[in-house]
Design a protein around this motif. Structure first.
Motif, mmCIF file in Angstrom:
data_model
loop_
_atom_site.group_PDB
_atom_site.id
_atom_site.type_symbol
_atom_site.label_atom_id
_atom_site.label_comp_id
_atom_site.label_asym_id
_atom_site.label_seq_id
_atom_site.Cartn_x
_atom_site.Cartn_y
_atom_site.Cartn_z
ATOM 1 N N ASP A 1 1.108 8.463 3.285
ATOM 2 C CA ASP A 1 1.323 7.159 3.149
ATOM 3 C C ASP A 1 1.322 6.143 3.883
ATOM 4 O O ASP A 1 0.862 4.660 4.098
ATOM 5 N N THR B 1 0.028 -1.218 0.321
ATOM 6 C CA THR B 1 0.668 -0.480 0.029
ATOM 7 C C THR B 1 0.864 1.210 -0.054
ATOM 8 O O THR B 1 0.322 2.458 0.325
ATOM 9 N N LEU B 2 1.916 1.393 0.117
ATOM 10 C CA LEU B 2 3.397 2.225 0.583
ATOM 11 C C LEU B 2 3.819 2.957 -1.097
ATOM 12 O O LEU B 2 4.075 1.835 -2.090
ATOM 13 N N VAL B 3 3.113 3.871 -1.084
ATOM 14 C CA VAL B 3 3.901 4.778 -2.733
ATOM 15 C C VAL B 3 5.624 4.810 -2.199
ATOM 16 O O VAL B 3 6.076 5.550 -3.188
ATOM 17 N N ASP B 4 5.429 5.508 -1.677
ATOM 18 C CA ASP B 4 6.643 6.324 -1.006
ATOM 19 C C ASP B 4 6.654 6.338 0.145
ATOM 20 O O ASP B 4 6.275 7.001 0.965
ATOM 21 N N TYR B 5 7.772 5.466 0.661
ATOM 22 C CA TYR B 5 8.366 4.812 1.909
ATOM 23 C C TYR B 5 8.473 6.712 2.630
ATOM 24 O O TYR B 5 8.347 6.437 4.141
ATOM 25 N N ARG C 1 6.768 9.508 2.752
ATOM 26 C CA ARG C 1 5.795 11.014 3.356
ATOM 27 C C ARG C 1 5.066 9.818 4.370
ATOM 28 O O ARG C 1 4.474 8.591 4.609
#
Length: 126
Positions: A112, A103-107, A109
């Motif tokens: 997220d 589910t994470l796009v950018d660790y 951020r």
């Protein structure tokens, strides 16, 4: 619902070490990526490090790479942050975060991450 409880913060002299722990409950720990962030008053929460569900991949903020190390023990439902060579500027409240794998796009951020602990204070004296 995942609950996260951090521990291990405290007061340490510059150059010293601390190991933070974050115990998770309420979910299958191995299904979650885990991360550490920190925040000082008046500033945004800052990414420190993250680790994927298996522990096979880690992500670092460049400013802390080499001094901090994230790890996890899926058998103990716990993620750790080993902090060495601490500096006064590392003083902050450190937060543990969790998010379901995939589910994470950018660790890095904060937006997220779905679950957060209450934080543990780390103070580094000069």
């Amino acid at each position: 619902q995942v609950q996260l409880v951090e521990s291990g913060g405290g007061l340490v002299q510059a150059g010293g070490s601390l190991r933070l722990s974050c115990a998770a409950s309420g979910g299958t720990f191995s299904r979650y990526a885990m991360g550490w962030f920190r925040q000082v008053p008046g500033k945004e929460r800052e990414f420190v490090q993250a680790i994927n569900w298996s522990g096979g991949r880690t992500y670092y903020a460049d400013s802390m790479k080499g001094r901090f190390t994230i790890s996890r023990d899926n058998a103990k439902n716990t993620v750790y942050l080993q902090m060495n060579s601490l500096k006064p500027e590392d003083t902050a409240v450190y937060y543990c975060a969790a998010s379901l794998r995939g589910t994470l796009v950018d660790y890095s951020r904060t937006m997220d991450w779905k679950y957060w602990g209450q934080g543990t204070q780390v103070t580094v004296s000069s």
